[in-house]
Enzyme design. Sequence first.
Site, PDB file in Angstrom:
ATOM      1  N   TYR A 454       0.826  -1.214   0.000  1.00  9.62           N
ATOM      2  CA  TYR A 454       0.000   0.000   0.000  1.00  9.62           C
ATOM      3  C   TYR A 454       0.860   1.264   0.000  1.00  9.62           C
ATOM      4  CZ  TYR A 454      -3.812   3.090   1.588  1.00  9.62           C
ATOM      5  OH  TYR A 454      -4.751   4.096   1.716  1.00  9.62           O
ATOM      6  N   LYS A 458       0.910   4.003  -3.082  1.00 11.26           N
ATOM      7  CA  LYS A 458       0.517   5.386  -2.829  1.00 11.26           C
ATOM      8  C   LYS A 458       1.648   6.359  -3.161  1.00 11.26           C
ATOM      9  CE  LYS A 458      -3.759   5.053  -1.559  1.00 11.26           C
ATOM     10  NZ  LYS A 458      -4.790   5.514  -2.522  1.00 11.26           N
ATOM     11  N   ASP A 802      20.796  34.330 -38.489  1.00 15.89           N
ATOM     12  CA  ASP A 802      22.040  34.334 -39.268  1.00 15.89           C
ATOM     13  C   ASP A 802      21.956  35.461 -40.303  1.00 15.89           C
ATOM     14  OD1 ASP A 802      24.274  33.919 -40.792  1.00 15.89           O
ATOM     15  OD2 ASP A 802      23.974  31.766 -41.031  1.00 15.89           O
ATOM     16  N   ASN A 804      24.373  36.989 -41.979  1.00 13.32           N
ATOM     17  CA  ASN A 804      25.526  37.084 -42.879  1.00 13.32           C
ATOM     18  C   ASN A 804      25.077  37.589 -44.259  1.00 13.32           C
ATOM     19  OD1 ASN A 804      27.787  36.658 -44.504  1.00 13.32           O
ATOM     20  ND2 ASN A 804      28.334  34.747 -43.478  1.00 13.32           N
ATOM     21  N   PHE A 850      28.254  19.533 -44.890  1.00 15.73           N
ATOM     22  CA  PHE A 850      27.897  20.470 -45.951  1.00 15.73           C
ATOM     23  C   PHE A 850      28.816  20.246 -47.148  1.00 15.73           C
ATOM     24  CE2 PHE A 850      26.797  22.506 -41.876  1.00 15.73           C
ATOM     25  CZ  PHE A 850      25.411  22.574 -42.050  1.00 15.73           C
TER      26      PHE A 850
END
Length: 901
Positions: A454, A458, A802, A804, A850
């Site tokens: 119990y 609880k 950005d 730039n 990239f």
Amino acid sequence: MSPLSFSGHTVVITGAGGGLGKAYSLAYAARGANVVVNDFNKDAAQAVVDEITKAGGKAVVNNSSVTDGEAVIKTALDAFGGVTILINNAGILRDKGFKNMSDAEFDAVQAVHLKGAFSCTKAVWPLFRKQKFGRVVNTASAAGLYGNFGQANYSAAKSGLIAYTKTLAREGAKYGVSAICIAPMAASKMTETIMPPEMLANLKPSFVSPFVLAVTHPDGPQASGKVFEVGAGYVAEIRWERSKGAVFKTDASFTPSAVKEKWSEITDFTNPDYIVDFAKEFDAVGTLKKAMSLPTNPQASPEVRFDGKTVIITGAGAGLGRAYALMYAKLGANVVINDVSEKGASAVVEEITKTGGKATAVACSAEDGETIVKAALEKFGGVHILVANAGILRDKSFAAMTEQEWDAVMAVHLRGTYKCCKAVWPIFQKQKYGRIVTTCSQVGIYGNFGQANYSTAKAAILGLSRTLAIEGRKYGILVNIIAPSAGTAMTSTIWPPEMVDAFKPDYIAPIVGYLSSEANEETTGSLFEIMGGWAAQTRWQRAGGHGFPVNKELTPEDVVAKWGIITNFNDGRATYPTSTQEAIQQIVDNFSNTAEGDSGSSEDIPYADPEDSELVLKAKKEVTEKVDYTYTERDVILYNLGVGATEQELHWTYEGDENFSALPTFGVIPQFLASGSLSMDWLPNWNPAKLVHGEQYLQIRGPIPTSGELVSEARILEVLDKGKAAAVTSIIETKDKKTGAVLFDNTSTVFVRGCGGFGGKRNGKDRGPATAPNVPPKRAPDATLEEKTLPTQAALYRLSGDLNPLHMVPEFAAIGGFDKPVLHGLCTMGISGKHVLKSFGQFKDIKVRFAGVVFPGETLVTEMWKEGDKVIFVTKVKERGTTVLSAAAATLAEGSTKAKL
């Protein structure tokens, strides 16, 4: 003091194939103990045993499930003839927002953490009692103490273990058996999925194991029944603190409106109490006499009412549930009476309808939450409030408690509460309103003899509720927890008749009414003890604790020596954490705690590498200022539009949509200025015109808020000398400024031509997904998406930060060698990330290289291959046939489902 030896002791450690369990195993073995290394991964457990035996220690493998505790303990008896210490350490994560959490994900976590701890302890308990000695350590967590977003299942399990520990401590005291609960913060297979690498580096398991050894030694400090937060050299005890509370006249004027009027008194922690044994330390009869003698309760205006609201109450056929139902009906609510007794539920409905109220009965288990909610919708057309009240008792001393008695109490209390909350949750989210009151118990706070099942159930409800409060807040869902004491069918089996008669359920109902009303606009995630006209709030108080130096080995003897500080609540340094993030911050603050005279070594420079040149070490030592980033839903929409979200995708472009969210690659935005703040002028022949952004890796640490105040800190992670060029990788950690929670990690690699020749490393380290080559499989893509960028794409994307001019002004583009302005690389990454999300679902990290440029107006083609939980992808420009993103992949979030197209 002399070293603490464990010679002659046998220690059983569950989940010991790695992380904390492995650290415990090695530490005990090094001090002479026999060790049973339990782990479901037999190879991992065997590797730990091999390491121990190679060093001259004694250890054996057990790869049984922790839910089969008898098999785990049998291994110890067969190999070593006994057991003296049990460390319940095994655990799993199945993190998921509550709305998307499956029953299987909830149940699995309870099985390993709660049932596993019960089963292993149950198997060893007779031995401990017979030999008049034993130590049990249970493993909670900050999520169990305070709740944590996306961890409703884990928070419930970990919270349950706290009261479980307190009950075991009570039952074991006369037999020399101690039970201790720790909330550790350490690097492990579990935490590595949710913490950044640099944080994990400071959270060594070796900073937790000495504490565990100290408190389990026969000559160790008295820690039974106590809870401790431990990590990164920081140790502190945590305990319950209770307000004095308020006392109400126990007559018809005791209403939710009366509670509203005195709410500040209930939550006032001036002169608080610190309870160990609630039954002995609270004058219940005296408080009730005071309540009965008070003048009529003043009422707040306007009156707290529930007109037009529908309330579900479980276990409402009698006792507390019936009292709640009558109160709600009297104050204008539609009431759904749930009970396993059809007769009891129908009787309450009849009682309500006779007085002109509206009610309907649903006879079923609270575990059948969907059926209960369906009945509410069919009868009244909606649901606004849930009072999870259903419960049973199966009291028995732990030695005599059966598995069936454990399971039955867990099912009704914990799983019943979970299922009902799960059923109302999507309704509450959609309507941006809901109130939930769950039912804990003073037994669930302080533990109690003969109620291990119990008290655990609880306390688990408390942890579950605190996470729901965190997740529900943004949707107007408030969740609170009560620990009521009243004369009911349950308490009549353990209370004397005069107590049952005096402490009426009616004296609990008004607090529940206020908490679940529109009048309560702020209180959520809070715990209240209620009895006989008295109500008080209970919260955690943490001792100031002690921070050990992180650049020195921590020993059990060190812990014992500082025990008085670790457990001192009265030196003016105590704190009151209310969230996992607040609790962790004090641990994180100890990262910089180094022993005097040792702070200047390369070991203390973040990300220092033995191959680094002096030039690089000096650069890594430099600390840049942290950069703030504040944003609103408008900024999220602007970013989403910037990477191609459309007006038809309202979950990305309309703040009023119920699923409104930031695209996951939004994580590259808050860090942008911090990344640019890193100085590169330490490089020889530094020329910013020679810099090229090579790779970007984003790790998403948690749900992305749609507005907030964040702070980012950048450090140099790795520098490679490529001869004629340098490759510099930075790491930027972005946190929620208020809570300290880490939201994003970005690692960004730039190549700088003409800056090599400074010496040091030439080849980078494998950093997992951040450096993976991600070679596409030699088969057709599993999915391909095309998207034509807008001629204005760069002009739109730059508004996210950005600025730039390379991306806007032809003259600047020409300086870079381009005929016209080019699209931002991170914009291309965002578009491709959106394609992965649409095709395969949510991801927790993404990495790209990239490889080429994109001109606004060109068409991007993302080809994707699913390999396990990873989606490898390549992005090309359709018009020119060139690859612009390569070596790219995203790791799918566990349980990810495909996003809506």
